[in-house]
Design a protein around this motif. Structure first.
Motif, short mmCIF file in Angstrom:
data_model
loop_
_atom_site.label_atom_id
_atom_site.label_comp_id
_atom_site.label_asym_id
_atom_site.label_seq_id
_atom_site.Cartn_x
_atom_site.Cartn_y
_atom_site.Cartn_z
N VAL A 58 0.85 -1.19 0.00
CA VAL A 58 0.00 0.00 0.00
C VAL A 58 0.89 1.25 0.00
O VAL A 58 1.86 1.32 0.76
CB VAL A 58 -0.90 0.01 1.25
N SER A 59 0.58 2.21 -0.82
CA SER A 59 1.35 3.45 -0.85
C SER A 59 0.94 4.35 0.31
O SER A 59 -0.12 4.19 0.91
CB SER A 59 1.13 4.19 -2.17
N ARG A 60 1.80 5.34 0.62
CA ARG A 60 1.47 6.30 1.67
C ARG A 60 0.19 7.05 1.36
O ARG A 60 -0.67 7.22 2.23
CB ARG A 60 2.62 7.30 1.86
N ASP A 61 0.05 7.52 0.12
CA ASP A 61 -1.14 8.30 -0.24
C ASP A 61 -2.41 7.47 -0.11
O ASP A 61 -3.44 7.95 0.37
CB ASP A 61 -1.00 8.84 -1.67
N LYS A 106 -8.94 -7.59 18.57
CA LYS A 106 -9.15 -6.22 18.11
C LYS A 106 -9.14 -6.12 16.59
O LYS A 106 -9.44 -5.04 16.04
CB LYS A 106 -8.07 -5.29 18.68
N LEU A 107 -8.79 -7.19 15.91
CA LEU A 107 -8.63 -7.14 14.45
C LEU A 107 -9.92 -7.49 13.74
O LEU A 107 -10.52 -8.54 14.01
CB LEU A 107 -7.51 -8.07 14.00
N PRO A 108 -10.36 -6.66 12.81
CA PRO A 108 -11.61 -6.93 12.08
C PRO A 108 -11.39 -7.96 10.97
O PRO A 108 -10.32 -8.04 10.37
CB PRO A 108 -11.95 -5.57 11.48
N ARG A 109 -12.41 -8.74 10.74
CA ARG A 109 -12.37 -9.71 9.64
C ARG A 109 -12.92 -9.11 8.36
O ARG A 109 -12.69 -9.64 7.27
CB ARG A 109 -13.20 -10.94 10.01
N ASP A 110 -13.66 -8.01 8.48
CA ASP A 110 -14.34 -7.43 7.33
C ASP A 110 -13.70 -6.12 6.87
O ASP A 110 -14.31 -5.33 6.16
CB ASP A 110 -15.81 -7.19 7.65
N GLN A 111 -12.47 -5.87 7.28
CA GLN A 111 -11.78 -4.63 6.92
C GLN A 111 -10.31 -4.92 6.64
O GLN A 111 -9.72 -5.78 7.28
CB GLN A 111 -11.89 -3.63 8.08
N GLU A 112 -9.76 -4.22 5.67
CA GLU A 112 -8.35 -4.44 5.35
C GLU A 112 -7.45 -3.95 6.49
O GLU A 112 -7.74 -2.95 7.15
CB GLU A 112 -7.95 -3.74 4.06
N ILE A 113 -6.35 -4.66 6.69
CA ILE A 113 -5.35 -4.31 7.69
C ILE A 113 -4.05 -3.97 6.95
O ILE A 113 -3.70 -4.62 5.96
CB ILE A 113 -5.10 -5.49 8.65
N VAL A 114 -3.36 -2.95 7.41
CA VAL A 114 -2.07 -2.57 6.82
C VAL A 114 -1.01 -2.58 7.93
O VAL A 114 -1.22 -1.98 8.99
CB VAL A 114 -2.13 -1.18 6.16
N ILE A 138 -4.72 -8.58 4.84
CA ILE A 138 -3.65 -7.69 5.30
C ILE A 138 -2.61 -7.47 4.21
O ILE A 138 -2.26 -8.38 3.46
CB ILE A 138 -2.98 -8.25 6.58
N ARG A 139 -2.13 -6.23 4.13
CA ARG A 139 -1.03 -5.88 3.24
C ARG A 139 -0.02 -5.03 4.01
O ARG A 139 -0.27 -4.57 5.10
CB ARG A 139 -1.54 -5.08 2.03
N ARG A 140 1.13 -4.82 3.37
CA ARG A 140 2.18 -3.99 3.96
C ARG A 140 2.10 -2.56 3.43
O ARG A 140 1.67 -2.33 2.31
CB ARG A 140 3.57 -4.54 3.61
N LEU A 141 2.57 -1.62 4.26
CA LEU A 141 2.83 -0.27 3.77
C LEU A 141 4.09 -0.31 2.93
O LEU A 141 5.05 -1.01 3.27
CB LEU A 141 3.00 0.69 4.95
N GLU A 142 4.10 0.44 1.84
CA GLU A 142 5.22 0.40 0.90
C GLU A 142 6.55 0.75 1.55
O GLU A 142 7.59 0.16 1.25
CB GLU A 142 4.95 1.36 -0.26
N GLU A 143 6.54 1.71 2.46
CA GLU A 143 7.77 2.11 3.12
C GLU A 143 7.58 1.96 4.63
O GLU A 143 7.05 0.95 5.07
CB GLU A 143 8.15 3.53 2.71
N ALA A 198 9.45 6.33 9.24
CA ALA A 198 10.27 7.51 8.99
C ALA A 198 9.88 8.20 7.69
O ALA A 198 9.80 9.43 7.62
CB ALA A 198 11.76 7.14 8.97
N GLU A 199 9.62 7.42 6.65
CA GLU A 199 9.22 7.98 5.36
C GLU A 199 7.85 8.65 5.47
O GLU A 199 7.61 9.70 4.87
CB GLU A 199 9.20 6.89 4.29
N TRP A 200 6.95 8.02 6.22
CA TRP A 200 5.62 8.59 6.44
C TRP A 200 5.73 9.96 7.12
O TRP A 200 5.13 10.95 6.70
CB TRP A 200 4.81 7.63 7.31
N GLN A 201 6.54 10.03 8.17
CA GLN A 201 6.71 11.27 8.92
C GLN A 201 7.39 12.34 8.07
O GLN A 201 6.98 13.51 8.07
CB GLN A 201 7.52 11.02 10.18
#
Length: 223
Positions: A120-123, A167-175, A200-205, A208-211
């Motif tokens: 997943v990209s930051r945007d 706490k994790l939803p089954r009906d919503q994406e997780i990153v 679930i997917r990963r954030l691209e970076e 630190a990059e997000w900030q």
């Protein structure tokens, strides 16, 4: 007296900085302090170096204006001198991949085989957060999470998945995210939760990059 051309002065300074960066331990230290201000002792623990060796590397980085030190009681804490250094680290990683077929093969075999899905990209994540349509997990150690994390992110360092499953939803994406592109903790977290049936997917970076991109962060640091 022979005057030094300004262009040569710039190249000389560039060479000095390059020499300071020319050590893998220092690059690791820069990545670690990009997550937030850390003590020499904690950085030594995270890198597996001795405190004396860690301090020497940090002093070299400080002399070249790559990190800033601050004394806090008996301890010295370091942080990045500017976000531009993070940009340099990102450019170096891209160049390293582009210039080495062997490295590209290793990355493909190790990292991308752990997770073949597009990250997943930051945007994209920012838009999903604004819509309340995503759950975010921080796979870094708890002290890094306390220094700063993505808005609403849950702290899930290694071996603590069971504590947050309810706490994790089954009906919503997780990153999930970690320190950066090559931080394996987010890969491991994604693999474990995907095996349990979570979307679930990963954030691209990483954080630190997000900030550095100017997106909002939350902090729970103690004094």
């Amino acid at each position: 007296m022979t005057k030094v051309h300004p262009r040569n002065m710039v190249f000389h300074r560039m060479a000095e900085i390059s020499r300071a960066l020319g050590n893998p331990h220092r690059l690791v230290l820069l990545q670690l302090v990009s997550q937030g201000e850390r003590s020499v002792e904690r950085l030594a623990e995270l890198t597996g170096l001795s405190i004396a060796n860690t301090s020497q590397h940090l002093q070299s980085l400080k002399r070249n204006a790559l990190v800033v030190g601050r004394r806090k009681g008996k301890h010295v804490h370091y942080r990045l001198a500017s976000d531009q250094i993070l940009t340099v680290l990102q450019s170096l990683s891209v160049l390293a991949e582009q210039s080495s077929a062997t490295l590209r093969e290793v990355l493909s075999d190790y990292f991308r085989n752990l997770d073949a899905l597009e990250p997943v990209s930051r945007d994209e994540l920012q838009m999903r957060l604004q819509d309340g349509a995503v759950t975010v997990l921080d796979a870094r150690p708890e002290d890094e999470y306390a220094l700063g994390h993505l808005p609403g992110a849950l702290s899930v360092p290694d071996e603590t998945i069971e504590a947050i499953l309810e706490k994790l939803p089954r009906d919503q994406e997780i990153v999930a995210y970690c320190r950066g592109t090559y931080c394996v903790s987010s890969f491991r977290l994604v693999a474990k939760l995907r095996a349990m049936g979570y979307n679930i997917r990963r954030l691209e970076e990483g954080f630190a990059e997000w900030q550095a991109a100017g997106f909002d962060v939350e902090r729970h640091a103690t004094s």
